[in-house]
Design an enzyme around this catalytic site. Structure first.
Site, PDB file in Angstrom:
ATOM      1  N   CYS A  77       0.819  -1.222   0.000  1.00 19.38           N
ATOM      2  CA  CYS A  77       0.000   0.000   0.000  1.00 19.38           C
ATOM      3  C   CYS A  77       0.845   1.262   0.000  1.00 19.38           C
ATOM      4  O   CYS A  77       0.320   2.362  -0.223  1.00 19.38           O
ATOM      5  CB  CYS A  77      -0.932   0.001   1.200  1.00 19.38           C
ATOM      6  SG  CYS A  77      -2.028  -1.415   1.232  1.00 19.38           S
ATOM      7  N   HIS A 317      -9.179   3.612  -1.579  1.00 18.94           N
ATOM      8  CA  HIS A 317      -7.831   3.085  -1.388  1.00 18.94           C
ATOM      9  C   HIS A 317      -7.372   2.304  -2.615  1.00 18.94           C
ATOM     10  O   HIS A 317      -7.297   1.065  -2.569  1.00 18.94           O
ATOM     11  CB  HIS A 317      -7.795   2.225  -0.127  1.00 18.94           C
ATOM     12  CG  HIS A 317      -6.433   1.712   0.230  1.00 18.94           C
ATOM     13  ND1 HIS A 317      -5.261   2.338  -0.157  1.00 18.94           N
ATOM     14  CD2 HIS A 317      -6.056   0.616   0.955  1.00 18.94           C
ATOM     15  CE1 HIS A 317      -4.229   1.645   0.303  1.00 18.94           C
ATOM     16  NE2 HIS A 317      -4.674   0.608   0.968  1.00 18.94           N
TER      17      HIS A 317
END
Lengths: 376, 122
Positions: A77, A317
């Site tokens: 991420c 996200h």
């Protein structure tokens, strides 16, 4: 050499199954290039997790940004933030004068549910999902520090409220504590509305050396670290030590203390993530981070507004794009551009991104960037 | 080509009503782990094979209620700190509720899919 962000650009974030990844990237890059003004890009650093090989080249081909070094990076991420980190250091060390950092992801073409755990990894093979990993941090906090369900849910309520005026956010409808708590349970104690969604999107930034443009935002520090072992000797929940040590170095390089930060974008992939991260960043003592959202400290109008964009939970996200989406929000805040979600007199901003997923280590990567704009 | 040529999960053995888990212990710093590593991940010294007893304490637990990788929910999961060292992720038998932090647990074997399987003992 001091480093500045000349321009930023993003797509809207959400599910864009019919929009090719390259088109998302082009939209973000064009916006960043226009924002930065004229000048040749000398290199590009591109972060993605699940993009195809040569993602940067594929994304930049139709823009003619070729014949320069294009470096593709992956750090879970924190991939977009890692791309930014490499771009930062390429300017800082004098290697280039103007570079592009790009993050991109098209998750709807890869998954129709939660991201599949990595089956070559011991915990992934046993079926541990990321929500369950974070859920165990939340469970630990409830048992050891008295964290409550309502404190967890308050993070979502705050970030949804913040996203309500962000036209590029995935979820813009405010929710109540009761709605958060009554949404389906994903991994006890985390409910659906405490988990980030599946998102597509891209975000970009143009960086360079000082040029005395009043809209340029100074990068005071940018630090990347990967986690040590996380095992039976670890006293803190997963990731907390990594964020803490990365932050200490970022503060030292920037010459600031946590109290001086006016606005933050942090990694709230799950509600507990924001709570643990803010403690690791020094905004609350160990075990007391649950009070921040509940008391309004981290809301717009509070003393330390966190995730004014809506955060990962509400803005979305898209893994590789997230770090640069966070950066774009803070650059906008430090320029005074964010309209109804503007933090008044924001001068110092911080971006924190956490990537994880490898068994037994305290996070694949954490990147923390401290930025400074002219006082408004 | 196979997708997953080697099983990366901890090696739990069960025989004659006795359960143990294989791993390594560092002769220099004492670090224990469940990987079949060549060198100690903590200090870089050489490792010796070790066999750990099955009891430990729940570090944290949850119930995963979503399907991932074809695993059918609910799955009761916990990190267990074994008394002799390593922390491992185990599936937990019993009622569908998150194992309590600090509870005692014991490895009892493996699930039918090959995951370490534990039970809460008090």
């Amino acid at each position: 050499m001091n480093v500045y962000v000349y321009g930023v650009g993003t797509t809207s974030f959400g599910k864009h199954p019919d929009v090719p990844l390259a088109k998302l990237a082009e939209d973000a890059v064009l916006e960043a290039l226009l924002d930065a003004g004229p000048g040749a890009i000398e290199a590009a650093y591109v972060g993605t997790v699940f993009g195809p090989f040569g993602s940067g080249q594929r994304a930049l081909r139709r823009l003619g940004l070729l014949g320069i070094p294009i470096v593709n990076v992956e750090n879970a991420c924190a991939s977009g933030s890692t791309a930014f980190h490499e771009a930062f250091w390429s300017i800082r060390t004098g290697r280039f004068k103007r570079v592009l950092a790009l993050g991109l992801e098209h998750l709807t073409s890869r998954f129709d549910g939660p991201i599949a755990p990595e089956a070559t990894d011991a915990e992934g093979r046993s079926g541990l999902s990321l929500p369950a990993l974070y859920a165990m941090s939340a469970a630990r906090y409830m048992a050891c520090h008295g964290l409550t369900d309502r404190q967890l849910a308050a993070v979502t309520v705050k970030n949804r409220q913040h996203a309500s005026t962000n036209e590029r956010a995935q979820f813009r409808t405010p929710v109540t504590l009761e709605q958060v708590l009554s949404s389906p349970m994903i991994a006890d104690p985390l409910t659906l509305l405490q988990c980030c969604p599946l998102s597509d999107g891209a975000a970009a930034a143009v960086l360079g050396a000082r040029r005395d443009n009043p809209r340029d935002v100074a990068v005071l520090s940018c630090v990347l670290r990967s986690g040590h072992l996380w095992d039976y000797r670890s006293k803190h929940v997963w990731g907390q030590d990594l964020v803490s040590t990365t932050a200490a170095q970022a503060y030292k390089h920037a010459g600031i203390t946590p109290d001086e930060i006016d606005v933050l974008e942090v990694h709230d992939a799950f509600t507990i993530g924001e709570i643990v991260t803010l403690e690791a960043l020094g905004l609350a003592a160990l075990g007391e981070g649950g009070r921040l959202a509940e008391s309004g400290v981290t809301a717009l109008g509070g003393t330390h507004p966190v995730n004014p964009s809506g955060g990962l939970i509400s803005r979305g996200h898209p893994l590789g794009a997230t770090g640069l989406a966070q950066l774009a929000e803070i650059v906008g805040q430090l320029r005074g551009d964010q309209s109804t979600r503007q933090v008044q007199n924001a001068r110092i901003g911080l971006v924190e991104t956490m990537g994880g997923g490898v068994s037994g280590i305290d996070g694949n990567a954490c990147v923390i960037t401290v930025l400074s704009g002219a006082a408004q | 080509m196979t997708d997953h040529p080697a099983d990366p999960r901890p090696r739990v053995t069960a025989s004659n009503h006795s359960v143990a888990i294989a791993g390594t212990r560092c002769g220099s710093c004492g670090y224990c782990c469940l990987d079949d590593s060549v060198l100690c991940m903590a200090c870089g010294s050489t490792l010796s094979p070790a066999c750990f007893s099955p009891e430990g304490t729940i570090w944290a637990g949850t119930v995963q209620r979503i399907e991932v990788n074809g695993r059918i929910p609910p799955m009761i999961l916990a990190y267990i700190d074994l008394d002799e060292g390593p922390r491992l992720l185990a599936h937990v038998t019993g009622k569908v509720t998150a194992p309590q932090v600090g509870a005692r647990a014991r490895l009892v074997g493996t699930t039918k899919e090959g995951d370490p399987l534990a039970e809460v003992i008090c």
